[in-house]
Write a protein that holds these residues in place. Sequence first.
Motif, PDB file in Angstrom:
ATOM      1  N   GLU A 184      -8.301  11.726   2.305  1.00 18.83           N
ATOM      2  CA  GLU A 184      -6.764  11.222   1.864  1.00 18.83           C
ATOM      3  C   GLU A 184      -6.956  10.714   0.206  1.00 18.83           C
ATOM      4  O   GLU A 184      -5.972  11.347  -0.374  1.00 18.83           O
ATOM      5  CB  GLU A 184      -6.295  10.127   2.490  1.00 18.83           C
ATOM      6  CG  GLU A 184      -5.933  10.274   4.238  1.00 18.83           C
ATOM      7  CD  GLU A 184      -5.964   8.838   4.928  1.00 18.83           C
ATOM      8  OE1 GLU A 184      -5.655   9.029   6.222  1.00 18.83           O
ATOM      9  OE2 GLU A 184      -6.050   7.855   4.453  1.00 18.83           O
TER      10      GLU A 184
ATOM     11  N   GLY B 133       3.457  -1.853   2.952  1.00 15.72           N
ATOM     12  CA  GLY B 133       4.058  -0.877   3.716  1.00 15.72           C
ATOM     13  C   GLY B 133       5.565  -1.080   3.982  1.00 15.72           C
ATOM     14  O   GLY B 133       6.172  -0.164   3.728  1.00 15.72           O
ATOM     15  N   ARG B 137       8.840   1.356   2.697  1.00 16.72           N
ATOM     16  CA  ARG B 137       9.612   1.729   3.786  1.00 16.72           C
ATOM     17  C   ARG B 137      11.162   1.293   3.089  1.00 16.72           C
ATOM     18  O   ARG B 137      11.992   2.170   3.177  1.00 16.72           O
ATOM     19  CB  ARG B 137       9.838   1.180   5.077  1.00 16.72           C
ATOM     20  CG  ARG B 137       8.755   2.128   6.149  1.00 16.72           C
ATOM     21  CD  ARG B 137       8.510   1.393   7.392  1.00 16.72           C
ATOM     22  NE  ARG B 137       7.902   0.179   7.652  1.00 16.72           N
ATOM     23  CZ  ARG B 137       6.569   0.118   7.658  1.00 16.72           C
ATOM     24  NH1 ARG B 137       6.050   1.381   7.732  1.00 16.72           N
ATOM     25  NH2 ARG B 137       6.082  -1.101   7.606  1.00 16.72           N
ATOM     26  N   GLU B 140      11.783   3.984   0.399  1.00 15.58           N
ATOM     27  CA  GLU B 140      12.009   5.304   0.905  1.00 15.58           C
ATOM     28  C   GLU B 140      13.549   5.447   1.461  1.00 15.58           C
ATOM     29  O   GLU B 140      14.149   6.338   1.115  1.00 15.58           O
ATOM     30  CB  GLU B 140      11.158   5.931   2.088  1.00 15.58           C
ATOM     31  CG  GLU B 140      11.268   7.151   2.631  1.00 15.58           C
ATOM     32  CD  GLU B 140      10.932   7.401   4.185  1.00 15.58           C
ATOM     33  OE1 GLU B 140      10.327   6.502   4.814  1.00 15.58           O
ATOM     34  OE2 GLU B 140      10.886   8.596   4.761  1.00 15.58           O
ATOM     35  N   ASP B 150       4.200   8.512   4.403  1.00 16.44           N
ATOM     36  CA  ASP B 150       3.717   7.458   5.548  1.00 16.44           C
ATOM     37  C   ASP B 150       3.165   6.274   4.978  1.00 16.44           C
ATOM     38  O   ASP B 150       2.374   5.994   4.258  1.00 16.44           O
ATOM     39  CB  ASP B 150       2.256   8.149   6.178  1.00 16.44           C
ATOM     40  CG  ASP B 150       1.514   7.371   6.989  1.00 16.44           C
ATOM     41  OD1 ASP B 150       1.898   5.887   7.213  1.00 16.44           O
ATOM     42  OD2 ASP B 150       1.048   7.734   7.895  1.00 16.44           O
ATOM     43  N   ASP B 152       2.456   3.169   5.731  1.00 16.54           N
ATOM     44  CA  ASP B 152       1.258   2.249   5.880  1.00 16.54           C
ATOM     45  C   ASP B 152       0.142   2.834   5.386  1.00 16.54           C
ATOM     46  O   ASP B 152      -0.785   2.066   4.905  1.00 16.54           O
ATOM     47  CB  ASP B 152       1.270   1.902   7.365  1.00 16.54           C
ATOM     48  CG  ASP B 152       2.215   1.152   7.775  1.00 16.54           C
ATOM     49  OD1 ASP B 152       2.626   0.041   7.375  1.00 16.54           O
ATOM     50  OD2 ASP B 152       2.859   1.340   8.781  1.00 16.54           O
ATOM     51  N   ARG B 153       0.037   4.114   5.454  1.00 21.34           N
ATOM     52  CA  ARG B 153      -1.258   4.863   4.841  1.00 21.34           C
ATOM     53  C   ARG B 153      -1.319   4.622   3.389  1.00 21.34           C
ATOM     54  O   ARG B 153      -2.139   4.398   2.592  1.00 21.34           O
ATOM     55  CB  ARG B 153      -1.000   6.367   5.279  1.00 21.34           C
ATOM     56  CG  ARG B 153      -2.523   7.148   4.996  1.00 21.34           C
ATOM     57  CD  ARG B 153      -2.411   8.493   5.463  1.00 21.34           C
ATOM     58  NE  ARG B 153      -2.071   8.471   6.911  1.00 21.34           N
ATOM     59  CZ  ARG B 153      -2.619   8.490   8.012  1.00 21.34           C
ATOM     60  NH1 ARG B 153      -4.161   8.334   7.815  1.00 21.34           N
ATOM     61  NH2 ARG B 153      -2.295   8.647   9.217  1.00 21.34           N
ATOM     62  N   GLU B 154      -0.003   4.726   2.822  1.00 23.98           N
ATOM     63  CA  GLU B 154       0.044   4.711   1.035  1.00 23.98           C
ATOM     64  C   GLU B 154      -0.242   3.181   0.759  1.00 23.98           C
ATOM     65  O   GLU B 154      -0.844   2.954  -0.289  1.00 23.98           O
ATOM     66  CB  GLU B 154       1.416   5.051   0.880  1.00 23.98           C
ATOM     67  CG  GLU B 154       1.983   6.696   1.094  1.00 23.98           C
ATOM     68  CD  GLU B 154       1.002   7.651   0.357  1.00 23.98           C
ATOM     69  OE1 GLU B 154       0.250   7.135  -0.706  1.00 23.98           O
ATOM     70  OE2 GLU B 154       0.858   8.760   0.761  1.00 23.98           O
TER      71      GLU B 154
END
Lengths: 202, 202
Positions: A184, B133, B137, B140, B150, B152-154
């Motif tokens: 990632e 996270g 959101r 976004e 994503d 939470d991944r970011e």
Amino acid sequence: MVVRSDARSVETRERILAAAAIELADRGYAGTSIALIAEKSATGKGLVQYHFKAKSDIALVIVRSAFSQAPFANVLGVDTVHGLEAVVASIRSVAGAFRDDVQVRAAVRLMREYHLIPVTLPTPYVGWIARIGALLREAEAAGDVRQGLDADREAWHLVGYFYGVQEISNRLSAREDLPERIEEMLARALVTLGTVAPERYL
Amino acid sequence: MVVRSDARSVETRERILAAAAIELADRGYAGTSIALIAEKSATGKGLVQYHFKAKSDIALVIVRSAFSQAPFANVLGVDTVHGLEAVVASIRSVAGAFRDDVQVRAAVRLMREYHLIPVTLPTPYVGWIARIGALLREAEAAGDVRQGLDADREAWHLVGYFYGVQEISNRLSAREDLPERIEEMLARALVTLGTVAPERYL
């Protein structure tokens, strides 16, 4: 004093270092004693002290040896891979070593605990940053990344990002998710480098 | 036993914690004793031990207090800034605290030395990752970043990247270049988030 054959002496030293790496990776500097290393290497305190003046000496040898290993600064890809391919290979290889190579894990933990160790350990990161910087200049010359990028600055950020990824992965998953997190990271880093064909490296 | 007024007792406790933070940030857990904290806070060993059962107790209070402070997970920007603006403000604010707030620096060092401390410290990173996270959101939904990211991944990657940047900056420049490195990091991170107007945040 018993005179030991050279071969036997070298073998004993290696055995001590191997046992020390396992304990240091697991228990850290403060949690590992000469007595424990003697026990785990099935040698004896006297023999450990014959080979190493002090625990800090063992730490220094383990850190130096990890730093001179293949995934790190000096050796990587001198004759085989080049440019951006070598950058990506180097990051994957170091991540693999952080996870799976007990000598490297011991070295990483010792570097982290450098405050506790009464010898001057090698300065971390700088060798790897310099090597990645040189590889990024190759990548730029090959037209594989954005022209005019500041190679040394980008190298600094790649090593920083890598270090943080392995740290969070270590604390939150004992490095179980490290390979996935590294992929990632590489996907994101290739974008910021202005990589012409990022899919070639992923 | 002398009965102390509550106000005086609170003031003494604060004085002990303030002195402990300075010593812990500078000397680390192993290098800081109750006797040293007593000396530096101009109290006395007995008084320190009246307020704190053990050194590990002081460490725990300092870490918990840093984690509950403004730049971290729970408090930041609840009513003031939102979305990507809050993410950027949070990263800048935490970086400032890592550099300039001795209580946070003590907490960071203690978290780093958690192996040595015989109490369970709070799990680092997770609160901040969750908060970022949630903010991503919002970003976004506001159309400020790439749709479908994503969050939470970011967020995990932002916190990882941040941690690595502060670590390398700490080891190579004693965090002198941290503000500059953080701005460089933000510029790169905003690109990978697909930020619509990155210049708004830089």
